[in-house]
Design a protein around this motif. Structure first.
Motif, PDB file in Angstrom:
ATOM      1  N   CYS A 229       0.925  -1.272   0.049  1.00  0.00           N
ATOM      2  CA  CYS A 229       0.219   0.017   0.152  1.00  0.00           C
ATOM      3  C   CYS A 229       0.774   1.319   0.096  1.00  0.00           C
ATOM      4  O   CYS A 229       0.731   2.044   0.929  1.00  0.00           O
ATOM      5  N   PRO A 230       1.901   1.171  -1.021  1.00  0.00           N
ATOM      6  CA  PRO A 230       2.606   2.684  -0.808  1.00  0.00           C
ATOM      7  C   PRO A 230       1.990   3.766  -1.781  1.00  0.00           C
ATOM      8  O   PRO A 230       0.838   3.603  -2.466  1.00  0.00           O
ATOM      9  N   SER A 231       2.833   4.950  -1.295  1.00  0.00           N
ATOM     10  CA  SER A 231       2.411   6.144  -2.005  1.00  0.00           C
ATOM     11  C   SER A 231       3.683   7.105  -2.142  1.00  0.00           C
ATOM     12  O   SER A 231       4.206   7.294  -1.044  1.00  0.00           O
ATOM     13  N   PRO A 232       3.969   7.514  -3.319  1.00  0.00           N
ATOM     14  CA  PRO A 232       4.959   8.409  -3.388  1.00  0.00           C
ATOM     15  C   PRO A 232       4.578   9.881  -2.970  1.00  0.00           C
ATOM     16  O   PRO A 232       5.658  10.677  -2.887  1.00  0.00           O
ATOM     17  N   CYS A 233       3.394  10.261  -3.172  1.00  0.00           N
ATOM     18  CA  CYS A 233       3.092  11.453  -2.701  1.00  0.00           C
ATOM     19  C   CYS A 233       1.467  11.268  -2.427  1.00  0.00           C
ATOM     20  O   CYS A 233       0.741  11.186  -3.111  1.00  0.00           O
ATOM     21  N   PHE A 234       1.353  11.837  -1.195  1.00  0.00           N
ATOM     22  CA  PHE A 234      -0.370  11.751  -0.832  1.00  0.00           C
ATOM     23  C   PHE A 234      -0.976  12.984  -1.307  1.00  0.00           C
ATOM     24  O   PHE A 234      -2.178  13.202  -1.107  1.00  0.00           O
TER      25      PHE A 234
ATOM     26  N   PHE B  95       1.873  -4.019  -3.775  1.00  0.00           N
ATOM     27  CA  PHE B  95       0.502  -4.438  -3.356  1.00  0.00           C
ATOM     28  C   PHE B  95      -0.605  -3.370  -3.133  1.00  0.00           C
ATOM     29  O   PHE B  95       0.021  -2.325  -2.369  1.00  0.00           O
ATOM     30  N   GLN B  96      -1.573  -3.176  -3.713  1.00  0.00           N
ATOM     31  CA  GLN B  96      -2.548  -2.349  -3.576  1.00  0.00           C
ATOM     32  C   GLN B  96      -3.795  -2.594  -3.408  1.00  0.00           C
ATOM     33  O   GLN B  96      -4.424  -3.730  -3.946  1.00  0.00           O
ATOM     34  N   SER B  97      -4.523  -2.203  -2.351  1.00  0.00           N
ATOM     35  CA  SER B  97      -5.990  -2.433  -1.851  1.00  0.00           C
ATOM     36  C   SER B  97      -6.929  -2.002  -2.851  1.00  0.00           C
ATOM     37  O   SER B  97      -6.748  -0.806  -3.292  1.00  0.00           O
ATOM     38  N   THR B  98      -8.104  -2.734  -3.270  1.00  0.00           N
ATOM     39  CA  THR B  98      -8.948  -2.029  -4.047  1.00  0.00           C
ATOM     40  C   THR B  98      -9.827  -0.831  -3.453  1.00  0.00           C
ATOM     41  O   THR B  98     -10.253  -0.081  -4.276  1.00  0.00           O
ATOM     42  N   ARG B  99      -9.648  -0.861  -2.148  1.00  0.00           N
ATOM     43  CA  ARG B  99     -10.631   0.130  -1.695  1.00  0.00           C
ATOM     44  C   ARG B  99      -9.758   0.533  -0.198  1.00  0.00           C
ATOM     45  O   ARG B  99      -9.825   0.052   0.940  1.00  0.00           O
ATOM     46  N   ASP B 100      -8.713   1.531  -0.726  1.00  0.00           N
ATOM     47  CA  ASP B 100      -7.981   2.189   0.309  1.00  0.00           C
ATOM     48  C   ASP B 100      -8.242   3.677   0.555  1.00  0.00           C
ATOM     49  O   ASP B 100      -7.796   4.303  -0.599  1.00  0.00           O
ATOM     50  N   ALA B 101      -8.554   4.106   1.593  1.00  0.00           N
ATOM     51  CA  ALA B 101      -8.835   5.599   1.560  1.00  0.00           C
ATOM     52  C   ALA B 101      -7.552   6.411   1.562  1.00  0.00           C
ATOM     53  O   ALA B 101      -7.489   7.590   1.246  1.00  0.00           O
TER      54      ALA B 101
ATOM     55  N   ALA C 150      -4.320   5.236  -0.481  1.00  0.00           N
ATOM     56  CA  ALA C 150      -3.594   5.023  -1.566  1.00  0.00           C
ATOM     57  C   ALA C 150      -4.480   4.117  -2.408  1.00  0.00           C
ATOM     58  O   ALA C 150      -4.629   3.063  -2.338  1.00  0.00           O
ATOM     59  N   SER C 151      -5.000   5.101  -3.585  1.00  0.00           N
ATOM     60  CA  SER C 151      -5.627   4.224  -4.330  1.00  0.00           C
ATOM     61  C   SER C 151      -5.050   3.268  -5.514  1.00  0.00           C
ATOM     62  O   SER C 151      -3.746   3.355  -5.669  1.00  0.00           O
ATOM     63  N   VAL C 152      -5.747   2.531  -6.019  1.00  0.00           N
ATOM     64  CA  VAL C 152      -5.358   1.690  -7.050  1.00  0.00           C
ATOM     65  C   VAL C 152      -4.583   2.558  -8.146  1.00  0.00           C
ATOM     66  O   VAL C 152      -3.626   2.085  -8.787  1.00  0.00           O
TER      67      VAL C 152
ATOM     68  N   HIS D  63      -5.802  -0.057   4.398  1.00  0.00           N
ATOM     69  CA  HIS D  63      -4.481   0.246   3.983  1.00  0.00           C
ATOM     70  C   HIS D  63      -3.333  -0.894   4.808  1.00  0.00           C
ATOM     71  O   HIS D  63      -2.011  -0.572   4.571  1.00  0.00           O
ATOM     72  N   CYS D  64      -3.983  -1.838   5.137  1.00  0.00           N
ATOM     73  CA  CYS D  64      -3.011  -2.651   6.130  1.00  0.00           C
ATOM     74  C   CYS D  64      -3.279  -3.993   5.566  1.00  0.00           C
ATOM     75  O   CYS D  64      -3.348  -4.951   6.425  1.00  0.00           O
ATOM     76  N   LEU D  65      -2.669  -4.415   4.290  1.00  0.00           N
ATOM     77  CA  LEU D  65      -3.259  -5.683   4.007  1.00  0.00           C
ATOM     78  C   LEU D  65      -2.229  -6.788   4.556  1.00  0.00           C
ATOM     79  O   LEU D  65      -2.666  -7.847   4.689  1.00  0.00           O
ATOM     80  N   HIS D  66      -0.931  -6.428   5.212  1.00  0.00           N
ATOM     81  CA  HIS D  66      -0.089  -7.499   5.785  1.00  0.00           C
ATOM     82  C   HIS D  66      -0.959  -7.875   7.034  1.00  0.00           C
ATOM     83  O   HIS D  66      -0.606  -8.920   7.612  1.00  0.00           O
ATOM     84  N   MET D  67      -1.827  -7.116   7.646  1.00  0.00           N
ATOM     85  CA  MET D  67      -2.455  -7.398   8.566  1.00  0.00           C
ATOM     86  C   MET D  67      -4.026  -8.146   8.515  1.00  0.00           C
ATOM     87  O   MET D  67      -4.411  -8.924   9.108  1.00  0.00           O
ATOM     88  N   THR D  68      -4.612  -7.551   7.430  1.00  0.00           N
ATOM     89  CA  THR D  68      -6.045  -8.166   7.104  1.00  0.00           C
ATOM     90  C   THR D  68      -6.004  -9.168   5.955  1.00  0.00           C
ATOM     91  O   THR D  68      -7.135  -9.990   6.077  1.00  0.00           O
TER      92      THR D  68
END
Length: 269
Positions: free
Chosen positions: A122-127, A216-222, A224-226, A249-254
């Motif tokens: 769930c990365p982002s280079p700039c929010f 890794f990117q989540s389809t529904r992440d407030a 960091a978007s796809v 935003h925490c795929l390693h936990m969920t």
């Protein structure tokens, strides 16, 4: 205490397993190494796994915190490099959650000899949304208001942000844990880390990556978007994008089983 022992104590470094491939797991903002506990049992049987806390987080030694060093992500990247040097590491697979994805990128561009591959959860280079055509997800004024809330009502800020980050559909236990983790961090340190995280722009660094990257990117992440994932895949020299049908935003936990399997497939050993 020699320098190696000092760094291990400073960053609360823990090593599990003794596999030939080393995974270096780096937690995100407001978190600590305990957030990897869902994925750790499956990994430590086959790999050498390094966990740590950034200075100012978890059970790190707060006496080492320096406002000047940690006002930017480069300071946190230096923590990573210090640990690599102390443990004499090479060919590391660096797994970073959220902002640690970029911290790992900074470290790997600075001293590429320590690394082999990067995994970004769930990365982002700039929010920030930056005109005309980059949509990081947030207007600067909105982030400034969020950080202002840290000063006015730190508990309220944590309770607001935790379900946003974890995903409101997940258990109250997980959301509560994240909120508690936010609250356990010194507010001054947390705000400085938040500013370094949410107001930085490392898009320029993507093209300089020296190693293959799995995103890794989540389809529904407030946070960091796809679309962010697609942007990063396009800008990085060598990247694979894995979109996980999940919230938060925490795929390693969920979604630890999904993350574990894809990391194994990517590493290929």
């Amino acid at each position: 205490m020699d320098t190696r022992q000092e760094i291990i104590a400073r960053n609360n470094v823990n090593i599990y397993g003794n596999g030939k491939t080393t995974l270096f797991l780096a937690h995100g903002f407001g978190c600590d190494q305990n957030m990897w506990r869902f994925i750790l049992p499956a990994l430590k049987n086959d790999y050498t796994v390094i966990l740590f806390d950034y200075v100012g987080s978890g059970n790190s030694q707060l006496s080492y915190y320096n406002q000047g060093r940690y006002k930017s992500l480069e300071g946190y990247a230096q923590d990573v490099l210090d640990i690599c040097e102390a443990l004499n590491l090479t060919d590391v697979v660096f797994v970073g959650h959220s902002v640690s994805s970029i911290i790992g990128l900074i470290a790997s561009v600075t001293q590429p000899e320590y690394f082999k591959q990067l995994v970004m959860v769930c990365p982002s280079p700039c929010f920030l949304n930056i005109k005309p055509d980059y949509f990081g997800g947030f207007e600067k004024v909105d982030l400034e208001e969020l950080l202002s809330l840290m000063d006015k009502n730190y508990l309220g800020w944590a309770n607001y942000l935790a379900p946003l980050v974890m995903g409101a559909s997940h258990s109250e236990e997980l959301i509560g844990e994240l909120s508690g983790s936010f609250c356990s961090t010194d507010p001054i340190i947390a705000k400085s880390f938040a500013e370094a995280t949410f107001f930085s722009d490392y898009r320029h660094l993507l093209k300089e990556a020296k190693h293959p990257v799995l995103i890794f990117q989540s389809t529904r992440d407030a946070l960091a978007s796809v679309e962010i994932g697609h942007y990063m895949q396009k800008e990085l020299p060598e990247a694979k994008l894995c979109i996980v049908d999940a919230e938060g935003h925490c795929l390693h936990m969920t979604q630890p089983e999904v993350i574990n399997q894809h990391i194994r497939d990517y590493i290929g050993d």
